[in-house]
Design an enzyme around this catalytic site. Sequence first.
Site, PDB file in Angstrom:
ATOM      1  N   LYS A  60      14.887  97.630   2.627  1.00 33.59           N
ATOM      2  CA  LYS A  60      15.818  98.549   3.288  1.00 33.59           C
ATOM      3  C   LYS A  60      17.237  98.031   3.060  1.00 33.59           C
ATOM      4  O   LYS A  60      17.574  96.917   3.432  1.00 33.59           O
ATOM      5  CB  LYS A  60      15.559  98.649   4.790  1.00 33.59           C
ATOM      6  CG  LYS A  60      16.405  99.771   5.401  1.00 33.59           C
ATOM      7  CD  LYS A  60      16.586  99.675   6.895  1.00 33.59           C
ATOM      8  CE  LYS A  60      17.675  98.739   7.329  1.00 33.59           C
ATOM      9  NZ  LYS A  60      19.040  99.125   6.895  1.00 33.59           N
TER      10      LYS A  60
ATOM     11  N   GLU B 248      18.272  84.637   6.883  1.00 32.05           N
ATOM     12  CA  GLU B 248      19.513  84.062   6.361  1.00 32.05           C
ATOM     13  C   GLU B 248      20.626  84.688   7.182  1.00 32.05           C
ATOM     14  O   GLU B 248      20.920  85.868   7.026  1.00 32.05           O
ATOM     15  CB  GLU B 248      19.617  84.383   4.873  1.00 32.05           C
ATOM     16  CG  GLU B 248      20.450  83.373   4.124  1.00 32.05           C
ATOM     17  CD  GLU B 248      21.868  83.838   3.990  1.00 32.05           C
ATOM     18  OE1 GLU B 248      22.644  83.584   4.940  1.00 32.05           O
ATOM     19  OE2 GLU B 248      22.188  84.467   2.983  1.00 32.05           O
TER      20      GLU B 248
ATOM     21  N   CYS C 127      28.519  84.987   4.387  1.00 33.49           N
ATOM     22  CA  CYS C 127      27.857  84.205   5.432  1.00 33.49           C
ATOM     23  C   CYS C 127      28.284  82.747   5.360  1.00 33.49           C
ATOM     24  O   CYS C 127      28.274  82.047   6.357  1.00 33.49           O
ATOM     25  CB  CYS C 127      26.351  84.346   5.306  1.00 33.49           C
ATOM     26  SG  CYS C 127      25.790  84.148   3.627  1.00 33.49           S
TER      27      CYS C 127
ATOM     28  N   GLU D 151      31.648  83.858  14.333  1.00 30.91           N
ATOM     29  CA  GLU D 151      31.798  84.343  12.960  1.00 30.91           C
ATOM     30  C   GLU D 151      32.662  85.609  12.979  1.00 30.91           C
ATOM     31  O   GLU D 151      32.333  86.585  13.649  1.00 30.91           O
ATOM     32  CB  GLU D 151      30.426  84.661  12.377  1.00 30.91           C
ATOM     33  CG  GLU D 151      30.495  85.092  10.935  1.00 30.91           C
ATOM     34  CD  GLU D 151      29.115  85.262  10.303  1.00 30.91           C
ATOM     35  OE1 GLU D 151      28.293  86.023  10.839  1.00 30.91           O
ATOM     36  OE2 GLU D 151      28.874  84.628   9.262  1.00 30.91           O
TER      37      GLU D 151
HETATM   38  P1  NAI Z   1      23.474  93.600  10.953  1.00 26.54           P
HETATM   39  O1  NAI Z   1      22.740  92.323  11.134  1.00 26.54           O
HETATM   40  O2  NAI Z   1      23.364  94.639  12.024  1.00 26.54           O
HETATM   41  O3  NAI Z   1      22.990  94.309   9.586  1.00 26.54           O
HETATM   42  C1  NAI Z   1      22.308  93.685   8.534  1.00 26.54           C
HETATM   43  C2  NAI Z   1      21.075  94.495   8.164  1.00 26.54           C
HETATM   44  O4  NAI Z   1      20.187  94.519   9.275  1.00 26.54           O
HETATM   45  C3  NAI Z   1      21.345  95.965   7.833  1.00 26.54           C
HETATM   46  O5  NAI Z   1      20.474  96.365   6.804  1.00 26.54           O
HETATM   47  C4  NAI Z   1      20.968  96.670   9.121  1.00 26.54           C
HETATM   48  O6  NAI Z   1      20.585  98.005   8.931  1.00 26.54           O
HETATM   49  C5  NAI Z   1      19.788  95.846   9.591  1.00 26.54           C
HETATM   50  N1  NAI Z   1      19.503  95.928  11.016  1.00 26.54           N
HETATM   51  C6  NAI Z   1      20.382  96.138  12.039  1.00 26.54           C
HETATM   52  N2  NAI Z   1      19.735  96.174  13.219  1.00 26.54           N
HETATM   53  C7  NAI Z   1      18.420  95.981  12.946  1.00 26.54           C
HETATM   54  C8  NAI Z   1      17.248  95.916  13.752  1.00 26.54           C
HETATM   55  N3  NAI Z   1      17.297  96.055  15.076  1.00 26.54           N
HETATM   56  N4  NAI Z   1      16.055  95.701  13.156  1.00 26.54           N
HETATM   57  C9  NAI Z   1      15.995  95.540  11.821  1.00 26.54           C
HETATM   58  N5  NAI Z   1      17.069  95.607  11.006  1.00 26.54           N
HETATM   59  C10 NAI Z   1      18.264  95.826  11.562  1.00 26.54           C
HETATM   60  O7  NAI Z   1      24.981  93.271  10.689  1.00 26.54           O
HETATM   61  P2  NAI Z   1      26.272  94.233  10.852  1.00 26.54           P
HETATM   62  O8  NAI Z   1      26.284  94.892  12.176  1.00 26.54           O
HETATM   63  O9  NAI Z   1      26.387  95.076   9.679  1.00 26.54           O
HETATM   64  O10 NAI Z   1      27.414  93.130  10.854  1.00 26.54           O
HETATM   65  C11 NAI Z   1      27.693  92.421  12.062  1.00 26.54           C
HETATM   66  C12 NAI Z   1      27.973  90.985  11.795  1.00 26.54           C
HETATM   67  O11 NAI Z   1      26.837  90.372  11.205  1.00 26.54           O
HETATM   68  C13 NAI Z   1      29.087  90.709  10.822  1.00 26.54           C
HETATM   69  O12 NAI Z   1      30.340  90.789  11.426  1.00 26.54           O
HETATM   70  C14 NAI Z   1      28.730  89.324  10.368  1.00 26.54           C
HETATM   71  O13 NAI Z   1      29.183  88.399  11.334  1.00 26.54           O
HETATM   72  C15 NAI Z   1      27.212  89.321  10.353  1.00 26.54           C
HETATM   73  N6  NAI Z   1      26.652  89.560   9.006  1.00 26.54           N
HETATM   74  C16 NAI Z   1      26.186  88.499   8.300  1.00 26.54           C
HETATM   75  C17 NAI Z   1      25.724  88.672   7.023  1.00 26.54           C
HETATM   76  C18 NAI Z   1      25.217  87.539   6.205  1.00 26.54           C
HETATM   77  O14 NAI Z   1      25.349  87.568   4.987  1.00 26.54           O
HETATM   78  N7  NAI Z   1      24.595  86.541   6.803  1.00 26.54           N
HETATM   79  C19 NAI Z   1      25.742  89.980   6.362  1.00 26.54           C
HETATM   80  C20 NAI Z   1      26.185  91.056   7.225  1.00 26.54           C
HETATM   81  C21 NAI Z   1      26.642  90.819   8.484  1.00 26.54           C
END
Ligand code: NAI
Length: 498
Positions: free
Chosen positions: A189, A265, A299, A396
């Site tokens: 996804k 991750e 990240c 972060e």
């Molecule tokens: P997020 O963690 O919500 O999104 C990442 C992925 O998880 C997306 O594909 C999203 O659709 C999915 N997701 C969201 N809620 C979910 C759930 N309940 N169950 C399963 N999958 C789910 O991150 P978001 O809101 O886009 O960004 C928020 C913060 O997260 C950022 O400001 C940053 O701090 C962090 N982040 C870290 C990343 C990394 O590379 N470690 C990448 C993206 C965001």
Amino acid sequence: MSGLSIKLKTPHTGEYEQPTGLFINNEWVKGVDGKTFEVINPADESIICSVHEATEKDVDIAVSAARKAFEGEWRKVTPEQRGKYLTKLADLFEANTDTLAAVESLDNGKALSMAKGDVAACAGCLRYYGGWADKIEGKVIETSHDTFNYTKKEPIGVCGQIIPWNFPLLMWAWKIGPAIAAGNVVVIKTAEQTPLSALVAANLIKEAGFPPGVINIISGFGKIAGAALSSHMDVDKIAFTGSTVVGRQIMKAAAGSNLKKVTLELGGKSPNIVFADADIENAISWVNFGIYFNHGQCCCAGSRVYVQDTIYDEFIKKFKARAEKNAVGDPFHNETFQGPQVSQLQFDRIMSYIEEGKKSGAKIETGGKRVGDKGYFIAPTIFSNVTEDMKIVQEEIFGPVCSVSKFKTKEEAIAIGNNTTYGLAAAVHTSNLNTAIEVSNALRAGTVWVNTYNALHWQLPFGGYKESGIGRELGEAALDNYTHIKTVSIRLGDALFG
Ligand code: NAI
Ligand code: MG
């Protein structure tokens, strides 16, 4: 594919064919509920197109397609052939660099030159895992003269993979490479902010010859499709990259369903430590790249900069000048280094951290404001006069914002470097070998860079200590997260308990 693709344009490629459906069983389909959602161009806030949305029912369909492939033909495909598929996919990534990179820039906002780098890294990663496919081996283990024992590394099965928007294609390749090399099947996804490049790449999966159902790609929202995947009773493993908050939810969903295997991750708040004996010009380049690469949406971003007190004033002056030189603007302009943040939501989050930093008494050395009046552009921002307890130093931010503060001794540098709940990456800049090794050993982080930053390579394991995650991606290490060890013990002599 009528109705499931449209013609779009990028400034780099002109017109191209953009798939918009769900890629299940090597076919383009609409979501069962007939829903679509809009995809936004973060550089000008316009709507690029709409794509089909997967809901729970589509997750079910994709998972059963993957299950069918796994229990059927895919099991009989030789490791060598799995390697060939991945290698072919790598070649196709290279051959389609211009389109893949342009779509990535259009949807995510990253500079085209950076997007091209991502595509090259995808090809490298896929080819590397293609090489691993026929080198995944077990052991023979001696226990007694009348027993023959061996271990095999078997695929885990149906892997759900949830990826973020900061490196839409690269995270796709990092997830697909080791999973497929080890003989698994996947349902990926993508992030709702950036679904487009993965759909273009889906056509390459078909072209590379992968059998139907082995790699399925769905667009959809985290709370709906992501949650369905992580709590699914027929998904054997879930791999996630994203926020720590959602990482916890994924673990709970796995625990509350079928105890599927979990790798995570997650976020970071990585320290970038500069000693007085470092080559200061080099250190500044790496500190700049460490925080501002990919607009701070990494990240492993080096968001906490610690500088030894004797060079602090010189460092701040030169770092400020360096940050102000970063070209912020249209991702499709040649000289652009930094494009827009990915979405309005991320833009607002970052701006509220900047406000929070100001309120808590930190000083803005440069930046701290929006660039232009359209698109989600934020000027490279440096905070000084910070204390360790401030939110901007602990949380972060995921944007072009870092804090800089002073330390006196090596011991102090180690202590503040480790003063975080995260542990993804860290860096040390010094010309003293003993300092480099001593500090690297003491930092609680999955990767430590010395006199460099963001030196990621598909051959090198990457992952987090502490709340930055579970398991490793890349390198040989990733294969451990995509294989089960089976032990077979064969009795050669008579029965023991006649
Ligand atoms: P997020 O963690 O919500 O999104 C990442 C992925 O998880 C997306 O594909 C999203 O659709 C999915 N997701 C969201 N809620 C979910 C759930 N309940 N169950 C399963 N999958 C789910 O991150 P978001 O809101 O886009 O960004 C928020 C913060 O997260 C950022 O400001 C940053 O701090 C962090 N982040 C870290 C990343 C990394 O590379 N470690 C990448 C993206 C965001
Ligand atoms: Mg977008």
